[in-house]
Write a protein that holds these residues in place. Structure first.
Motif: not given
Length: 287
Positions: A182-183, A194, A201, A206
């Motif tokens: 989803e992220s 990304t 991240l 996370a």
């Protein structure tokens, strides 16, 4: 030298058996596909043409099979492990199956349920996490073997406990993959880099192994299986049944189980479970 009969030489079982050979054990393997047996032979092991041939002289039998019915048939069937192994041989079942099946098998022979986590790379590297249920003395007897394929090997309780812990593992992994998926779709929709996002991240709160091991392939939509959707779908069925038996509510787990079931029903069962990103993109109108 401990003689090991190894049944199931697939994505996980093949590297595990090869690592046991490297550790100095005498390993005889069997798989329905002869090519996988030949790979073990090339790695220095021995090949067998049947379950009986693999286990007849073994001190320890290891099984790595897809599902509960497969383990029941191979272990308890007419031509299976129990019928052909030496008296007192120890079974180490590394498959992921229902806890009640593990308990039933342990009632028939010396057995440890020892499901593993770490995926194909963990099997290749010999650093799997192994959660072991069964008698403490059998765990101690098997420790050198388990250490040859695992980096974290823990005795978690009586027969069936290993499978219960593995069910919890599969619940966490599925939920984490879904949130990573989803992220990533969220980031893609906003045009964010990304690769850069994954890097930062991973360094914060996370951070998790799914980001480290799977996120890059998910972004590239590369789903060569390390762990197949159809198997994780099966595992989440085990989780749901065990939770219901215990009277435990798993609302997020139930949701991700439905998503995995949908992905499997769409014909993607042979893909890596990171393919959940495809379903998220589809639901978002981005595929």
């Amino acid at each position: 030298m401990t003689k090991i009969g190894f049944i199931g030489l697939g994505i996980m079982g093949g590297p595990m058996a090869a690592n046991l050979v490297k550790a100095g054990f005498e390993v005889t393997g069997y798989n329905r596909s002869r090519a996988k047996v030949d790979r073990l032979v090339d790695a220095g092991g021995e090949g067998a043409a049947s379950v009986a041939g693999a286990v007849r002289d073994a001190d320890v039998v290891i099984t790595m099979l897809p599902d509960s019915p497969d383990v029941q048939a191979v272990v308890l069937g007419e031509d299976g492990v129990l019928a052909n192994a030496k008296p007192g041989a120890l079974l180490i079942d590394c498959s992921t199956i229902r806890p009640d099946v593990s308990r039933a098998i342990a009632g028939r022979m010396r057995a440890l349920d020892a499901p593993v986590s770490g995926g194909e790379q963990g099997a290749i590297d010999g650093n799997l996490s192994i959660m072991v249920g069964g008698a403490a003395e059998d765990f101690e007897a098997a420790k050198d073997i388990l250490d040859a394929v695992g980096g974290t090997v823990v005795h978690v309780g009586a027969a069936g406990a290993g499978q219960t812990v593995k069910a919890a593992n599969q619940l966490i992994v599925a939920g984490t993959i879904e949130l990573v998926a989803e992220s990533l779709v969220f980031l893609e929709a906003h045009g964010v880099d990304t690769d850069a996002a994954i890097k930062v991240l991973s360094g914060g709160l996370a951070g998790n192994r799914i980001l480290d091991r799977k996120a890059a392939a998910m972004v590239q939509r590369e789903f060569t299986p390390g762990f197949r959707v159809e198997l994780h779908h099966k595992d989440l069925g085990i989780v749901q049944a065990a939770a219901r038996e215990a009277g435990v509510v798993i609302p997020l787990g139930a949701a991700v189980a439905q998503l995995m079931a949908s992905l499997n029903a769409q014909g993607h069962g042979a893909l890596d479970h990171g393919a959940l990103i495809e379903l998220v993109a589809q639901l978002s109108g981005r595929e």
